[in-house]
Scaffold this motif. Sequence first.
Motif, mmCIF file in Angstrom:
data_model
loop_
_atom_site.group_PDB
_atom_site.id
_atom_site.type_symbol
_atom_site.label_atom_id
_atom_site.label_comp_id
_atom_site.label_asym_id
_atom_site.label_seq_id
_atom_site.Cartn_x
_atom_site.Cartn_y
_atom_site.Cartn_z
ATOM 1 N N THR A 1 0.831 -1.200 0.000
ATOM 2 C CA THR A 1 0.000 0.000 0.000
ATOM 3 C C THR A 1 0.864 1.248 0.000
ATOM 4 N N LEU A 2 1.910 1.242 0.804
ATOM 5 C CA LEU A 2 2.795 2.392 0.898
ATOM 6 C C LEU A 2 3.730 2.492 -0.301
ATOM 7 N N LEU A 3 4.376 1.389 -0.628
ATOM 8 C CA LEU A 3 5.401 1.429 -1.668
ATOM 9 C C LEU A 3 4.804 1.483 -3.065
ATOM 10 N N GLN A 4 3.757 0.682 -3.302
ATOM 11 C CA GLN A 4 3.224 0.618 -4.656
ATOM 12 C C GLN A 4 2.383 1.835 -5.012
ATOM 13 N N SER A 5 1.712 2.439 -4.026
ATOM 14 C CA SER A 5 0.980 3.672 -4.317
ATOM 15 C C SER A 5 1.957 4.772 -4.717
ATOM 16 N N SER A 6 3.120 4.787 -4.094
ATOM 17 C CA SER A 6 4.151 5.751 -4.479
ATOM 18 C C SER A 6 4.683 5.454 -5.874
ATOM 19 N N THR A 7 4.898 4.171 -6.162
ATOM 20 C CA THR A 7 5.395 3.793 -7.479
ATOM 21 C C THR A 7 4.392 4.146 -8.573
ATOM 22 N N ALA A 8 3.129 3.836 -8.329
ATOM 23 C CA ALA A 8 2.105 4.134 -9.334
ATOM 24 C C ALA A 8 2.016 5.639 -9.586
ATOM 25 N N THR A 9 2.133 6.441 -8.531
ATOM 26 C CA THR A 9 2.093 7.892 -8.690
ATOM 27 C C THR A 9 3.330 8.392 -9.428
ATOM 28 N N TYR A 10 4.472 7.823 -9.136
ATOM 29 C CA TYR A 10 5.717 8.175 -9.836
ATOM 30 C C TYR A 10 5.586 7.894 -11.327
ATOM 31 N N GLN A 11 4.913 6.795 -11.663
ATOM 32 C CA GLN A 11 4.815 6.383 -13.059
ATOM 33 C C GLN A 11 3.695 7.106 -13.811
ATOM 34 N N SER A 12 2.550 7.290 -13.147
ATOM 35 C CA SER A 12 1.359 7.752 -13.863
ATOM 36 C C SER A 12 0.808 9.076 -13.377
ATOM 37 N N GLY A 13 1.390 9.657 -12.354
ATOM 38 C CA GLY A 13 0.946 10.970 -11.922
ATOM 39 C C GLY A 13 0.020 10.939 -10.734
ATOM 40 N N VAL A 14 -0.496 12.113 -10.413
ATOM 41 C CA VAL A 14 -1.291 12.289 -9.206
ATOM 42 C C VAL A 14 -2.583 11.488 -9.244
ATOM 43 N N SER A 15 -3.031 11.112 -10.437
ATOM 44 C CA SER A 15 -4.243 10.300 -10.538
ATOM 45 C C SER A 15 -4.082 8.949 -9.859
ATOM 46 N N ALA A 16 -2.855 8.402 -9.886
ATOM 47 C CA ALA A 16 -2.652 7.041 -9.399
ATOM 48 C C ALA A 16 -2.880 6.916 -7.903
ATOM 49 N N SER A 17 -2.372 7.881 -7.126
ATOM 50 C CA SER A 17 -2.550 7.793 -5.678
ATOM 51 C C SER A 17 -4.014 7.956 -5.295
ATOM 52 N N TRP A 18 -4.739 8.767 -6.044
ATOM 53 C CA TRP A 18 -6.173 8.939 -5.799
ATOM 54 C C TRP A 18 -6.936 7.684 -6.165
ATOM 55 N N TRP A 19 -6.623 7.137 -7.335
ATOM 56 C CA TRP A 19 -7.360 5.970 -7.818
ATOM 57 C C TRP A 19 -6.957 4.689 -7.099
#
Length: 591
Positions: free
Chosen positions: A79-97
């Motif tokens: 939850t902590l690491l992958q949400s950061s990775t997804a946001t790094y890759q795809s932008g602010v939408s990823a942490s929200w989604w």
Amino acid sequence: MAQVGEKEFTKLLGQSYGYGIVVGIGFAFAILMVGLTWVQAKFTQMNPNAASEFATASRSIKAGLICCGITSAWTWSATLLQSSTATYQSGVSASWWYGVGGTIQSPSLPAKVKMNANGATTFLQIVKARFGVPCHLLFTFYAFVCVHVVCGSLVLGASATSLQEDFELRSSVIVIIHTVILFVIIYIFVFTAYGTSDVLGSPGKMWDLLQEAAITHPVTGKERSLRDRKAPPRPICLELFRGCHSIPWGFGTVMGLGARALSTNPEFPTYPYALSAAQQSAGLVAPAAAVTMLGKGGAVAILIVTFMAATSAASAELIAVASIIVYDLLGTYWKPLTGRQVIFYSHIIIGLWAIWMGVWATILHKVGIDLGWLFYIQGVALTPAVVPIGLTVCWKRLSKHAALWGTLFGTVCGMLGWMVGCWKIYGSINVTNLALPYSAISGATPGLIMSTIATFLLAWIFPDNYDWQGTRAISNAGIPDSEASSIDEKDNENEKEIEKDTVEVVTENAALDRTELQRVFKKAAWVSLLLAFIITILIPMPMFGESYVFSRKFFTGWVAVSIIWLLMAGSFCILLPIWESRTEIYLIISE
């Protein structure tokens, strides 16, 4: 070895830090657990040696501690690491989604479970009572698939194996400590990034740095969102945002965008290069941001918070596995078990499964499967069972044929979609390509949709009219001693004493107000539907339609709301259980 255009991730901590945290904090929690068990046995009516207390905390947990426990157990290292990775890759939408799946899961189902199967210890007991052996074995298989995915994510994400004993639900102090540490470290990163950091210091400064990062390290190709695939490169922070959940939203935003913004800083671990695809998939986005902002202290903080997340979630998984094996395998297909035997076998299974978690993570690491791979693959593996599981406790027309064949049909469709999608989109089927985003969605989407269609269609062709009498007859006191012929009379007397408090709780909960539970179910259903509508449609869709681009001022407001949400979540999870238990705490202290 580092490749051209890449750099090895700078290591700031030696192995001694890892051993110190795992062994030191683990030993401290073990000692505290022993002390709390003694306090519980001496000053409360709950018997820590009772089977129901071990598995379900005698069903006496209050709302605040349930909230705290869910937060502790469901905040995985992923939850902590992958949400950061997804946001790094795809932008602010990823942490929200990222958090939408956890947010829109219906809170109404617990009311239905309490109404229709209050005595069940595991969900699989409900399946067995309603549908029989074939469905029971099928969903047991899915349960173990889920456990293996979660355990692999926990250990690989935390990069450490925890062999700790479970933390029982009654040990509210343990759960609260876990949650306090979790939120405190998240708050440290949030307020450092947006308030005191020399390299960031404000949302506006992060926005400015993201503008620069869009030029030096643009997000292009299939890393971009679907909306921007044909658009020219632009700052990562200007992507569309979609759903909401306090921890992945707040933590993912600050660490994911922080790593992207700080990639041009000389203190960045891979400077002058961005993180490689392998480093991102390994979950190194959050550590990179932490190290750049706080140096070695940031690395220690990330290590502690991932350790906390891994151990709290792992303890929940250990109890889950022990309950499944003891109640649904040994007690169902081997022989009836008494409460004493339930405790005995549960302790053995917890120890063995803790060892297997380490072995399993080692196997995954050796064959090249990392946190990112498990993150994307869990949807493919688990979505076919989602709808049948949810309907099992709330829809009387669901038949065993619909539950069984709907799940199997969805699984076949999901596997086919996964393989074909990987082949058509990426050109070949291999371990790496199978875990890429479009491969994963090619498997998860047909798995969920076709399972849903098949389940409802088969329920219409072969309907049931279940009266819930079988599930309501499940005993939450365990299997009666009279059915266990392998234990002598003396042990039976001891067992009756052990289960005394549990039986009192069972009697108290026996007279359920099903009318009130039905009212709670309807209220919770409407609330969850309203929340799902707000976070998935009302907020993001107008922005999507307008192709809205975050301005500096809007991004600042967005960050402020995420901070407020985090503060509210932390306050609720930490303070409410203490307030609810203030009387008990006072009585214990006064004694």
